[in-house]
Design a protein around this motif. Sequence first.
Motif, short mmCIF file in Angstrom:
data_model
loop_
_atom_site.label_atom_id
_atom_site.label_comp_id
_atom_site.label_asym_id
_atom_site.label_seq_id
_atom_site.Cartn_x
_atom_site.Cartn_y
_atom_site.Cartn_z
N VAL A 21 28.33 40.35 7.90
CA VAL A 21 26.93 40.34 8.31
C VAL A 21 26.75 41.14 9.60
O VAL A 21 25.78 41.86 9.78
N PHE A 22 27.76 41.03 10.49
CA PHE A 22 27.72 41.72 11.78
C PHE A 22 29.14 41.94 12.25
O PHE A 22 29.96 41.03 12.21
N ASP A 23 29.43 43.16 12.72
CA ASP A 23 30.73 43.46 13.31
C ASP A 23 30.51 43.96 14.73
O ASP A 23 30.08 45.10 14.93
N GLY A 24 30.78 43.13 15.70
CA GLY A 24 30.60 43.48 17.10
C GLY A 24 31.92 43.81 17.77
O GLY A 24 32.98 43.86 17.13
N LYS A 25 31.86 44.01 19.07
CA LYS A 25 33.05 44.33 19.86
C LYS A 25 34.00 43.13 19.91
O LYS A 25 35.20 43.29 19.84
N LEU A 26 33.45 41.93 20.03
CA LEU A 26 34.26 40.71 20.13
C LEU A 26 34.11 39.84 18.90
O LEU A 26 35.09 39.35 18.35
N LEU A 27 32.91 39.64 18.45
CA LEU A 27 32.63 38.70 17.37
C LEU A 27 32.26 39.41 16.07
O LEU A 27 31.64 40.47 16.09
N HIS A 28 32.63 38.77 14.98
CA HIS A 28 32.29 39.26 13.65
C HIS A 28 31.69 38.09 12.88
O HIS A 28 32.26 37.00 12.87
N VAL A 29 30.54 38.33 12.25
CA VAL A 29 29.88 37.27 11.49
C VAL A 29 30.07 37.54 10.00
O VAL A 29 29.87 38.66 9.53
N ARG A 30 30.49 36.51 9.29
CA ARG A 30 30.73 36.59 7.84
C ARG A 30 29.79 35.63 7.12
O ARG A 30 29.39 34.60 7.67
N ARG A 31 29.49 35.97 5.88
CA ARG A 31 28.72 35.09 4.99
C ARG A 31 29.51 34.99 3.69
O ARG A 31 29.71 35.98 2.99
N ASP A 32 29.98 33.80 3.39
CA ASP A 32 30.77 33.56 2.19
C ASP A 32 30.01 32.68 1.21
O ASP A 32 29.25 31.80 1.63
N THR A 33 30.25 32.91 -0.06
CA THR A 33 29.80 31.99 -1.10
C THR A 33 31.04 31.20 -1.51
O THR A 33 32.09 31.78 -1.75
N VAL A 34 30.89 29.88 -1.54
CA VAL A 34 32.03 29.01 -1.84
C VAL A 34 31.71 28.08 -3.01
O VAL A 34 30.55 27.77 -3.28
N GLU A 45 28.17 30.55 6.63
CA GLU A 45 28.13 31.62 7.63
C GLU A 45 28.98 31.17 8.81
O GLU A 45 28.88 30.03 9.25
N TYR A 46 29.82 32.11 9.30
CA TYR A 46 30.72 31.73 10.38
C TYR A 46 31.11 32.95 11.20
O TYR A 46 30.99 34.09 10.76
N ILE A 47 31.61 32.68 12.39
CA ILE A 47 32.04 33.71 13.32
C ILE A 47 33.55 33.83 13.27
O ILE A 47 34.26 32.83 13.32
N VAL A 48 34.03 35.06 13.16
CA VAL A 48 35.46 35.34 13.23
C VAL A 48 35.75 35.78 14.66
O VAL A 48 35.11 36.70 15.18
N HIS A 49 36.68 35.11 15.29
CA HIS A 49 37.02 35.35 16.71
C HIS A 49 38.52 35.59 16.82
O HIS A 49 39.30 34.95 16.11
N PRO A 50 38.97 36.48 17.72
CA PRO A 50 40.41 36.78 17.80
C PRO A 50 41.26 35.67 18.39
O PRO A 50 42.49 35.73 18.32
N ALA A 122 32.54 24.04 13.18
CA ALA A 122 31.44 24.09 12.21
C ALA A 122 31.00 25.52 11.90
O ALA A 122 30.45 25.77 10.83
N TYR A 123 31.27 26.46 12.84
CA TYR A 123 30.79 27.82 12.59
C TYR A 123 31.66 28.92 13.17
O TYR A 123 31.22 30.07 13.29
N SER A 124 32.91 28.62 13.51
CA SER A 124 33.79 29.67 14.02
C SER A 124 35.25 29.33 13.73
O SER A 124 35.61 28.15 13.70
N ASP A 125 36.07 30.36 13.56
CA ASP A 125 37.51 30.14 13.38
C ASP A 125 38.26 30.27 14.70
O ASP A 125 39.49 30.27 14.74
N GLU A 126 37.54 30.36 15.83
CA GLU A 126 38.19 30.52 17.13
C GLU A 126 39.18 29.39 17.40
O GLU A 126 38.89 28.22 17.16
N ARG A 127 40.34 29.78 17.91
CA ARG A 127 41.34 28.82 18.36
C ARG A 127 41.66 29.15 19.80
O ARG A 127 41.64 30.31 20.20
N ILE A 128 41.96 28.12 20.57
CA ILE A 128 42.36 28.31 21.96
C ILE A 128 43.69 27.58 22.16
O ILE A 128 43.79 26.38 21.92
N ASP A 129 44.68 28.34 22.59
CA ASP A 129 45.98 27.76 22.94
C ASP A 129 45.97 27.49 24.44
O ASP A 129 45.63 28.38 25.23
N ILE A 130 46.33 26.27 24.81
CA ILE A 130 46.31 25.87 26.22
C ILE A 130 47.75 25.77 26.72
O ILE A 130 48.58 25.10 26.10
#
Length: 186
Positions: A21-34, A45-50, A122-130
Motif C-alpha cells: 500500500v505504501f513503501d516509505g524510507k522506514l515503514l512499509h504498509v501492506r494489505r493482505d487478504t486472509v 492491514e499492517y506496518i512492516v518495520h525493520p 495489532a498492526y505492526s510486525d515491529e520487534r524490539i530487542d532490549i
Amino acid sequence: MDDPTKASIDLVEAKISSEAVFDGKLLHVRRDTVRLPNAKTATREYIVHPGAVAIVALLDNGEIVLERQFRYPLGRVLVEIPAGKIDPGEDILETGKRELREETGYIAKHWEHLTTYYPLVAYSDERIDIYLATGLTREANDLDDGEFLEVFTAPLTTAARWVREGKIVDSKSMLSILMMEQRLKA
C-alpha cells in the motif's frame, strides 16, 4: 500450562494475497487478504518495520542513561532509553552497540539480552530487542543527520518513579526500566 500460546482451537489465519500500500524510507504498509479459521476471508492491514534495539545503559553508580528527544507524531519531548532501528543485514547486538555510541557516546564492556517484545502487535510486525549494557565508558557521540537529543543520567529508582507518574510514557523505556527495577530488587 507450559506453553501459553498453544490454543485449544485453530486460530491461525492463512494469507491468500498481499499487496504493498505504501513503501516509505522506514515503514512499509501492506494489505493482505486472509482465510479465517471459519473459512471466511478478511483484510489485514499492517506496518512492516525493520525492528529495533533498546538499551538499558547502567552506570556503576546505579544511574541509567536517558535521552530527551522531540517525537514529531506526538508533538512533544519524551524521555527514553537509547534505541534505534536495525539496519539491513546488521546483527542485532551490533545495532545496540552502534546506537548506544552514536546517540550517547557510551561504549559498554558487557552486554546482556534481556528480552524481545512486540510493541504494536495489532498492526505492526515491529520487534524490539532490549539489552542491558554495563561497564560503560564515555566518548563523543555521533548523531545521525536530523537527529537532535539531550543525553542525561538519573538513578534507576527515579526513572522507575517517573514511569509510575506518567513522566516516561514510551513503551520500550517503561518496560525496560520496570524490568530492571524488578531485577535489582530480587
